[in-house]
Design a protein around this motif. Structure first.
Motif, short mmCIF file in Angstrom:
data_model
loop_
_atom_site.label_atom_id
_atom_site.label_comp_id
_atom_site.label_asym_id
_atom_site.label_seq_id
_atom_site.Cartn_x
_atom_site.Cartn_y
_atom_site.Cartn_z
N ASP A 17 0.87 -1.18 0.00
CA ASP A 17 0.00 0.00 0.00
C ASP A 17 0.90 1.23 0.00
O ASP A 17 1.68 1.43 0.93
N VAL A 40 -6.15 3.95 -5.77
CA VAL A 40 -5.06 4.52 -5.01
C VAL A 40 -5.36 5.99 -4.64
O VAL A 40 -4.95 6.47 -3.58
N SER A 128 -2.71 4.20 -14.22
CA SER A 128 -3.64 3.88 -15.33
C SER A 128 -4.01 2.40 -15.48
O SER A 128 -4.83 2.08 -16.35
N THR A 129 -3.44 1.50 -14.68
CA THR A 129 -3.74 0.08 -14.91
C THR A 129 -4.90 -0.44 -14.07
O THR A 129 -5.21 -1.63 -14.12
#
Ligand code: ADP
Length: 186
Positions: A17, A40, A128-129
């Motif tokens: 994290d 996130v 972006s994933t």
């Protein structure tokens, strides 16, 4: 997994994290509207506290949002960092809309922001994933390639880049991308 560079510079791939990993700047996978979101982005606002959104409100008032491929800077609130760099990654729309260059630009912009502030340690998530749907293998190759090209330069003052990858599958894709860059090592 790690890759070492001249002068003691190092790139780390860790699973975890990003809000728990100390750095000088933590990069957020934000959106162009800078209004927070899930993934996130949500985790960073929850852990950092309201000061981050208050600063984004001011940035939005001054300049609107953040162009895709660029990033804006806030303080980090309660996060273990001095700054958060909010990078607006591209939404993946098939790959023909300049997504690769925009994704690379997120990483290079954040590294430039770090150099401007004389920062040593920068952490990145996999921009972006998640919700933005960028194919993982392609995004990992762009991320790893862009960061390695930056930190291998002699004049960089960034000493350490940490990719904090939330799940094992993402970590493994980044590890494959790093191995492809250094086939003779490890
Ligand atoms: P995007 O909209 O740019 O795709 P997401 O937040 O949806 O951003 O996903 C980007 C990546 O961040 C995904 O791999 C997701 O699993 C990961 N992620 C989610 N929460 C965290 C976190 N707390 N720390 C690090 N990575 C995270």
């Amino acid at each position: 997994m790690e890759k070492q560079f001249s002068g003691g510079k190092i790139l780390w791939l860790v699973t975890g994290d990003i809000t728990r990993v100390p750095a000088d700047a933590i990069v957020n996978a934000a959106n162009a509207a800078l209004r927070g979101g899930g993934g996130v982005d949500g985790a960073i606002h929850r852990a950092g506290g309201p000061v981050i959104m208050q600063e984004l409100d001011q940035i939005r008032a001054a300049q609107g949002g953040c162009p895709t491929g660029s990033a804006v800077v806030t303080s980090a609130g309660a996060l273990p960092a001095r700054f958060v760099f909010h990078a607006a990654g591209p939404i993946y729309r098939g790959g023909g809309q300049g997504e690769a260059a925009l994704l690379a630009s997120c990483y290079s912009t954040c590294l430039r922001l770090a150099e401007e502030r004389d920062l040593r340690v920068v952490s990145f998530p996999s921009i972006s994933t998640g919700a933005y749907g960028y194919p993982l293998e392609e995004a990992a190759a762009i991320a790893v390639d862009t960061v390695c090209r930056h930190i291998e330069r002699d004049q960089t003052r960034v000493r350490e880049v940490i990719f904090v990858l939330f799940d094992q599958g993402t970590h493994d894709a980044y590890a494959r991308a790093l191995q492809r860059l250094q086939p003779a090592v490890e």
